[in-house]
Design an enzyme around this catalytic site. Structure first.
Site, PDB file in Angstrom:
ATOM      1  N   ASN A   1      11.325  -0.197 -12.378  1.00 17.42           N
ATOM      2  CA  ASN A   1      10.833  -0.615 -13.686  1.00 17.42           C
ATOM      3  C   ASN A   1      11.557   0.164 -14.772  1.00 17.42           C
ATOM      4  O   ASN A   1      11.835   1.356 -14.612  1.00 17.42           O
ATOM      5  CB  ASN A   1       9.333  -0.352 -13.808  1.00 17.42           C
ATOM      6  CG  ASN A   1       8.498  -1.336 -13.023  1.00 17.42           C
ATOM      7  OD1 ASN A   1       8.946  -2.422 -12.687  1.00 17.42           O
ATOM      8  ND2 ASN A   1       7.272  -0.949 -12.727  1.00 17.42           N
TER       9      ASN A   1
ATOM     10  N   ARG B   1       9.196  -5.742  -7.773  1.00 13.34           N
ATOM     11  CA  ARG B   1      10.085  -4.794  -7.089  1.00 13.34           C
ATOM     12  C   ARG B   1       9.944  -4.859  -5.578  1.00 13.34           C
ATOM     13  O   ARG B   1      10.943  -4.883  -4.861  1.00 13.34           O
ATOM     14  CB  ARG B   1       9.834  -3.365  -7.581  1.00 13.34           C
ATOM     15  CG  ARG B   1      10.251  -3.154  -9.028  1.00 13.34           C
ATOM     16  CD  ARG B   1       9.874  -1.777  -9.518  1.00 13.34           C
ATOM     17  NE  ARG B   1       8.420  -1.619  -9.446  1.00 13.34           N
ATOM     18  CZ  ARG B   1       7.796  -0.461  -9.297  1.00 13.34           C
ATOM     19  NH1 ARG B   1       8.478   0.665  -9.211  1.00 13.34           N
ATOM     20  NH2 ARG B   1       6.481  -0.413  -9.252  1.00 13.34           N
TER      21      ARG B   1
END
Length: 89
Positions: free
Chosen positions: A37, A19
């Site tokens: 996520n 990320r």
């Protein structure tokens, strides 16, 4: 032309700085959006910006950062436009 796309990235993509790496890459491309996520182990990336920048992000997402093992990327066009900036959720 600007558009928004949702990318669902599968594989070993959690716990490998995916990320934060996606955020850095998206910011370099001038995109706004987020990376988060999902409970099923995938990472969702929503990005908005010029088509060519989204295409570049798509290529990067197929590989990800060094420790990631991407096995698939699902892409869909979406109508929503995220707020300015790119965030990790």
């Amino acid at each position: 032309m600007n558009e928004s796309r949702r990318f669902l990235v599968s594989g070993t993509v959690q716990g490998v700085f995916f990320r934060s790496s996606a955020k850095r890459h998206a910011e370099q491309l001038g995109l706004s959006g987020y990376a988060r996520n999902l409970v099923d182990g995938r990472v969702e990336v929503l990005a908005h910006g010029p088509t060519d920048a989204l295409d570049e992000l798509a290529k990067w997402l197929e590989e990800g950062p060094p420790n990631a093992q991407v096995t698939g990327v699902e892409v869909s066009a979406v109508g929503e436009q995220p707020p300015e900036g790119f965030r990790v959720l």
